[in-house]
Scaffold this active site. Structure first.
Site, PDB file in Angstrom:
ATOM      1  N   ALA A 107       0.856  -1.185   0.000  1.00 53.18           N
ATOM      2  CA  ALA A 107       0.000   0.000   0.000  1.00 53.18           C
ATOM      3  C   ALA A 107       0.893   1.237   0.000  1.00 53.18           C
ATOM      4  CB  ALA A 107      -0.867  -0.007   1.258  1.00 53.18           C
TER       5      ALA A 107
ATOM      6  N   GLY B 135       0.489  -5.271   0.519  1.00 54.28           N
ATOM      7  CA  GLY B 135      -0.621  -5.215  -0.417  1.00 54.28           C
ATOM      8  C   GLY B 135      -0.233  -5.748  -1.790  1.00 54.28           C
TER       9      GLY B 135
ATOM     10  N   GLU C 297      -0.564  -9.324  -1.597  1.00 54.46           N
ATOM     11  CA  GLU C 297      -1.992  -9.608  -1.436  1.00 54.46           C
ATOM     12  C   GLU C 297      -2.733  -9.495  -2.771  1.00 54.46           C
ATOM     13  OE1 GLU C 297      -1.905  -6.847   2.088  1.00 54.46           O
ATOM     14  OE2 GLU C 297      -3.391  -8.285   2.787  1.00 54.46           O
TER      15      GLU C 297
HETATM   16  C1  3H9 Z   1       0.387  -2.540   3.257  1.00 51.56           C
HETATM   17  O1  3H9 Z   1       0.652  -2.978   2.180  1.00 51.56           O
HETATM   18  C2  3H9 Z   1      -0.974  -2.664   3.896  1.00 51.56           C
HETATM   19  C3  3H9 Z   1      -1.874  -3.648   3.211  1.00 51.56           C
HETATM   20  O2  3H9 Z   1      -1.730  -4.932   3.768  1.00 51.56           O
HETATM   21  C4  3H9 Z   1      -3.302  -3.293   3.424  1.00 51.56           C
HETATM   22  C5  3H9 Z   1      -3.812  -2.179   2.573  1.00 51.56           C
HETATM   23  C6  3H9 Z   1      -5.310  -2.017   2.634  1.00 51.56           C
HETATM   24  N1  3H9 Z   1       4.618   3.542   0.355  1.00 51.56           N
HETATM   25  O3  3H9 Z   1      13.305   1.705   0.959  1.00 51.56           O
HETATM   26  P1  3H9 Z   1      13.771   2.490  -0.195  1.00 51.56           P
HETATM   27  C7  3H9 Z   1       9.473   4.954  -0.633  1.00 51.56           C
HETATM   28  S1  3H9 Z   1       1.537  -1.687   4.157  1.00 51.56           S
HETATM   29  C8  3H9 Z   1       5.122   4.761   0.117  1.00 51.56           C
HETATM   30  O4  3H9 Z   1      14.820   3.520   0.031  1.00 51.56           O
HETATM   31  P2  3H9 Z   1      14.922   0.154  -1.390  1.00 51.56           P
HETATM   32  C9  3H9 Z   1      10.535   5.214   0.427  1.00 51.56           C
HETATM   33  O5  3H9 Z   1      10.054   6.043   1.446  1.00 51.56           O
HETATM   34  C10 3H9 Z   1       2.965  -1.613   3.120  1.00 51.56           C
HETATM   35  N2  3H9 Z   1       6.436   4.989  -0.107  1.00 51.56           N
HETATM   36  O6  3H9 Z   1      14.215   1.566  -1.430  1.00 51.56           O
HETATM   37  C11 3H9 Z   1      11.626   5.851  -0.397  1.00 51.56           C
HETATM   38  O7  3H9 Z   1      11.281   7.200  -0.600  1.00 51.56           O
HETATM   39  P3  3H9 Z   1      12.430   8.301  -0.693  1.00 51.56           P
HETATM   40  C12 3H9 Z   1       3.697  -2.905   3.080  1.00 51.56           C
HETATM   41  C13 3H9 Z   1       7.261   3.949  -0.088  1.00 51.56           C
HETATM   42  O8  3H9 Z   1      15.179  -0.187  -2.804  1.00 51.56           O
HETATM   43  C14 3H9 Z   1      11.508   5.142  -1.748  1.00 51.56           C
HETATM   44  O9  3H9 Z   1      10.200   4.575  -1.781  1.00 51.56           O
HETATM   45  N3  3H9 Z   1       4.919  -2.742   2.352  1.00 51.56           N
HETATM   46  C15 3H9 Z   1       6.796   2.653   0.163  1.00 51.56           C
HETATM   47  O10 3H9 Z   1      16.038   0.140  -0.395  1.00 51.56           O
HETATM   48  C16 3H9 Z   1      12.529   4.037  -1.931  1.00 51.56           C
HETATM   49  O11 3H9 Z   1      12.459   3.166  -0.803  1.00 51.56           O
HETATM   50  C17 3H9 Z   1       6.072  -2.396   2.944  1.00 51.56           C
HETATM   51  O12 3H9 Z   1       6.148  -2.230   4.134  1.00 51.56           O
HETATM   52  C18 3H9 Z   1       5.412   2.462   0.394  1.00 51.56           C
HETATM   53  N4  3H9 Z   1       4.871   1.250   0.620  1.00 51.56           N
HETATM   54  O13 3H9 Z   1      13.815  -0.829  -0.812  1.00 51.56           O
HETATM   55  C19 3H9 Z   1       7.258  -2.236   2.033  1.00 51.56           C
HETATM   56  N5  3H9 Z   1       7.851   1.795   0.131  1.00 51.56           N
HETATM   57  O14 3H9 Z   1      13.271   7.918  -1.869  1.00 51.56           O
HETATM   58  C20 3H9 Z   1       8.004  -0.992   2.386  1.00 51.56           C
HETATM   59  C21 3H9 Z   1       8.924   2.546  -0.149  1.00 51.56           C
HETATM   60  O15 3H9 Z   1      11.658   9.579  -0.837  1.00 51.56           O
HETATM   61  N6  3H9 Z   1       9.114  -0.736   1.496  1.00 51.56           N
HETATM   62  N7  3H9 Z   1       8.580   3.839  -0.281  1.00 51.56           N
HETATM   63  O16 3H9 Z   1      13.175   8.192   0.621  1.00 51.56           O
HETATM   64  C22 3H9 Z   1      10.299  -1.408   1.556  1.00 51.56           C
HETATM   65  O17 3H9 Z   1      10.486  -2.318   2.331  1.00 51.56           O
HETATM   66  C23 3H9 Z   1      11.404  -0.937   0.652  1.00 51.56           C
HETATM   67  O18 3H9 Z   1      11.106   0.373   0.239  1.00 51.56           O
HETATM   68  C24 3H9 Z   1      11.615  -1.807  -0.627  1.00 51.56           C
HETATM   69  C25 3H9 Z   1      12.660  -1.093  -1.539  1.00 51.56           C
HETATM   70  C26 3H9 Z   1      12.158  -3.172  -0.202  1.00 51.56           C
HETATM   71  C27 3H9 Z   1      10.351  -1.959  -1.404  1.00 51.56           C
END
Ligand code: 3H9
Length: 703
Positions: free
Chosen positions: A77, A116, A119
């Site tokens: 999400a 998500g 999902e």
């Molecule tokens: C969910 O899904 C709830 C659902 O179950 C229910 C819904 C109804 N949203 O980490 P990075 C940004 S909860 C917005 O440096 P990497 C991050 O802030 C979600 N922004 O890259 C950063 O911004 P900036 C479950 C996001 O390559 C940029 O993207 N998912 C999100 O080292 C790059 O990120 C998670 O918890 C997001 N979801 O790692 C996954 N994700 O450049 C969370 C990232 O301005 N994300 N950003 O600083 C991660 O674990 C890592 O970002 C990922 C990439 C592994 C994807």
């Protein structure tokens, strides 16, 4: 695994929303998401997915492939949308369209399918992944649970136990593991071509349109003991966190209820978590950790030095631990000690640390040898001549450090970064001993340095951008969480810790036992309180027998031969076998008598007072550190305290916690203790007063 398929097809394309396109590759419809950086499920992605499914289903296409552009599949999400009102369409409407589609739907996954994102993939009838793809439900790390049906679908695919592990750890699994446990159906080296070929096979061979919601085969004989044992297994690690338990309840619901009722339970629990402060704190932390990597004024294209070899001065606990970080990622390390005996002792400790990890299955015995092979010992600082980075890790004595840096200056090659692991001393003074102060920087690791994630990078007045970029970059590469700060005694972390130490000592002299103070902080969520922590670190750190004057409880304990855990006696007595701590009546008497000699009145101190007197001076000091520009932003202070000292993440760290309590209440308490107890550390930080007036926040404050 499918290999070497060549992609040749005619593509017709419709842009559905700003981030989603519908393409046709002959008989296959492709819904393509392009929402950089991580293809999060923002409202326009949900809209595009829903529209794409409707149009694809009513088109001539015989099957549908969902695929993403950029570095990853959908990573979850859009967390930035959580703080605003819900925006239509719901994710569920798009998921229903996928799951109930009358044509085969195949998700093509590269990068990470997270939260998500996974999902959504679980609503496709089939999943094809690239060899390096990963799959996870990391919501627990944000204080949440997978709230888009993931809690009910994942256990139906992987079985309850695997789902419990994935959901409570939040850690992703590899494509191989996903294939083995049935989460994906195929690994394709050429993802797009492989997924299209899979979709065509699904049509030509009439694969059933599998809906995970209809499956129960893996949940039919789950023993009720599984949940009891699982809860016991994670209890220590997840103490204080709400989300892990809520995730377990959802898997229980998947086992005990039908799909729709399980989904309702998931929604109830999701909303509950979303309303609470823990998830807000954990989401805040997610962005705080990333913000800490952004250095205002440091040009994005600043070149850092490639660290091919690293030198460490000192083979003690810190030096050895620091060396392991570099060897772990394949960087050769030279450790230099004064004499060969100390060197051998230090290297033996490093080896035994590695062997312990191997015995627990963390690495193989070959890894132990490879890593030890990368660490060479020497008693000659001349061996640092070719190192790109040298980290000094000798004991805390400014004059000693200055003379070491003078020598490093004459030995090290031009361009090398010279770092000190000092935990408090003046980096500018250390740098002044060299002819290249711009190359000198602080890299303060936390003990045990091979385990703790925190790294304070301390910039001196003239430290160069290159040295800063290098220290921050290598910090990331060795798996640390680097935070940049400026020079002051104790930097961010220890300067705040000193303030807690002052009050902790005063409270035990007024009649609270060390065990009671420790218990209050443990109950707040710290892994241990200040006295257990001192015992663990060693009471004699920084203690000098020749100058000790019995002027603090700690000096008295050291003078009576107590050194903390390492010799079995400190504030507590330690069981030699189990290391279990028991309060020592002798120590309590020593403290009482010392207090009486100083004329300190003994009284009952409440748990509330213990908590306030422990935490508020730290918050006050944190605000002063912020106002002085030592920390770049309030959230950096939180990152330091969560990773360096175990401040409970679910409260967001000291600055976020203070905001949650309310800054006017915090200010009132500080004023109260300032007038009743006195002392410079209770002088209220002008920044707190200013933020109270402007209704501002410490955690959002930045310089
Ligand atoms: C969910 O899904 C709830 C659902 O179950 C229910 C819904 C109804 N949203 O980490 P990075 C940004 S909860 C917005 O440096 P990497 C991050 O802030 C979600 N922004 O890259 C950063 O911004 P900036 C479950 C996001 O390559 C940029 O993207 N998912 C999100 O080292 C790059 O990120 C998670 O918890 C997001 N979801 O790692 C996954 N994700 O450049 C969370 C990232 O301005 N994300 N950003 O600083 C991660 O674990 C890592 O970002 C990922 C990439 C592994 C994807």
């Amino acid at each position: 695994m499918t290999r070497g398929l060549i992609l040749t097809y005619f593509v017709a394309m419709t842009q559905l929303t700003q981030s989603v396109r519908l393409e046709f590759a002959d008989d296959i419809a492709l819904i393509r998401i392009d929402n950089p950086p991580v293809n999060a499920l923002s409202h326009h992605v949900r809209q595009g997915l829903l529209d794409g499914m409707k149009q694809a289903e009513s088109s001539e296409a015989s099957a549908i492939v969902l695929i993403c552009d950029g570095r990853t599949f959908i990573a979850g999400a859009d967390i930035t949308e959580f703080s605003g009102p819900p925006m239509p369409p719901s994710l569920q409407s798009a998921q229903d369209a996928m799951e109930n589609c009358t044509k085969p739907v195949v998700a093509a996954v590269h990068g990470t399918a997270l939260g998500g994102g996974l999902e959504v993939a679980l609503c496709a009838h089939y999943r094809v992944g690239s060899p390096s793809s990963q799959y996870g439900l990391p919501e627990v790390k944000l204080g949440l649970l997978p709230g888009a049906g993931g809690t009910q679908r994942l256990p139906r695919v992987t079985g309850a136990e695997k789902a419990l592990q994935m959901m409570t750890s939040g850690d992703p699994i590899s494509a191989e593991e996903a294939l083995t446990c049935g989460l994906i159906d195929e690994i394709a080296e050429e993802l797009e071509a492989g997924a299209i070929a899979f979709a065509r096979r699904a049509v030509s061979e009439s694969f059933p349109l599998l809906r995970i919601r209809d499956r129960n085969d893996k949940l039919s004989d789950v023993s009720s003991d599984l949940f009891k044992e699982f809860r016991q297994g994670i209890a220590r690690k997840t103490r204080g966190f709400l989300a892990p338990e809520y995730n377990v309840r959802c898997v229980e619901a998947a086992v005990q209820l039908d799909f729709e009722s399980g989904l309702e339970r998931e929604q109830e629990l999701f909303k509950d978590l979303m309303k609470g402060t823990q998830s807000k704190a954990q989401q805040y932390y997610f962005f705080a950790e990333r913000a800490a990597l952004k250095i205002p004024g440091l040009p994005k294209d600043t070149k850092s030095i490639d660290i091919a070899t690293c030198g460490i001065l000192g083979a003690g606990t810190m030096g050895g631990g620091i060396a392991m970080n570099f060897a772990n990622i394949g960087i050769p390390v030279t450790i230099v000690e004064r004499d060969s005996e100390a060197l051998e002792r230090g290297l033996a400790v490093v080896r035994s640390n590695y062997e312990r990890t191997a015995a627990r299955g963390g690495i193989t015995s070959d890894d132990v040898e490879t890593r030890m092979g990368l660490i060479s010992g020497s008693t000659d600082m001349g061996d640092f001549a070719d190192c790109d980075l040298v980290i000094e890790a000798v004991f805390e004595n400014l004059e000693l450090k200055k003379s070491i840096f003078e020598q490093l200056d004459s030995i090290c090659k031009p361009g090398a970064v010279l770092a000190s692991n000092t935990s408090a001393l003046d980096i500018n003074a250390i740098a002044s001993a060299t002819s290249r102060p711009e190359a000198v920087i602080g890299m303060h690791f936390f003990s045990p340095a091979n385990v703790m994630k925190m790294l304070e990078v301390v910039r001196g007045d003239v430290t160069s951008d290159i040295a800063i970029a290098t220290a921050m970059g290598i910090g990331r590469s060795i798996g640390k969480t680097p935070v940049l700060c400026g020079v002051c005694h104790g930097f961010v972390g220890n300067r705040m810790l000193f303030m807690r130490g002052i009050e902790a000592e005063k409270m035990i002299l007024e009649g609270a036992s060390p065990a009671r103070v420790d218990q209050v902080l443990f109950d707040f969520g710290f892994p241990m309180g200040p006295f257990a922590m001192s015992d663990l670190a060693g009471l004699d750190i920084g203690w000098d027998e020749t100058t000790s004057s019995g002027s603090t409880v700690r000096e008295l304990l050291c003078e009576s031969g107590r050194r903390g855990q390492k010799n079995g006696n400190g504030y507590y007595i330690y069981d030699p076998e189990t290391r279990a701590a028991t309060p020592d009546p002798e120590v309590e008497q020593l403290i009482r008598e010392f207090g009486e000699r100083q004329g300190i009145e003994q009284r009952e101190i409440s748990d509330q007072e213990i908590l306030e007197r422990s935490l508020y001076p730290m918050i006050n000091e944190g605000a002063k550190i912020l106002a002085e520009g030592i920390a770049i932003r309030g959230s950096d202070v939180d990152v330091v305290w969560i990773n360096g000292y175990g401040w409970p993440m679910y409260t967001g760290g000291p600055m976020f916690w203070a905001d949650t309590v309310g800054l006017s209440e915090v200010a009132e308490k500080i004023e109260h203790y300032s007038s009743t107890l006195g002392g410079d550390h209770w002088e209220i930080a002008p920044l707190i007063e200013q933020l109270v007036e402007t209704n501002g926040s410490l955690s959002a404050h930045s310089n």
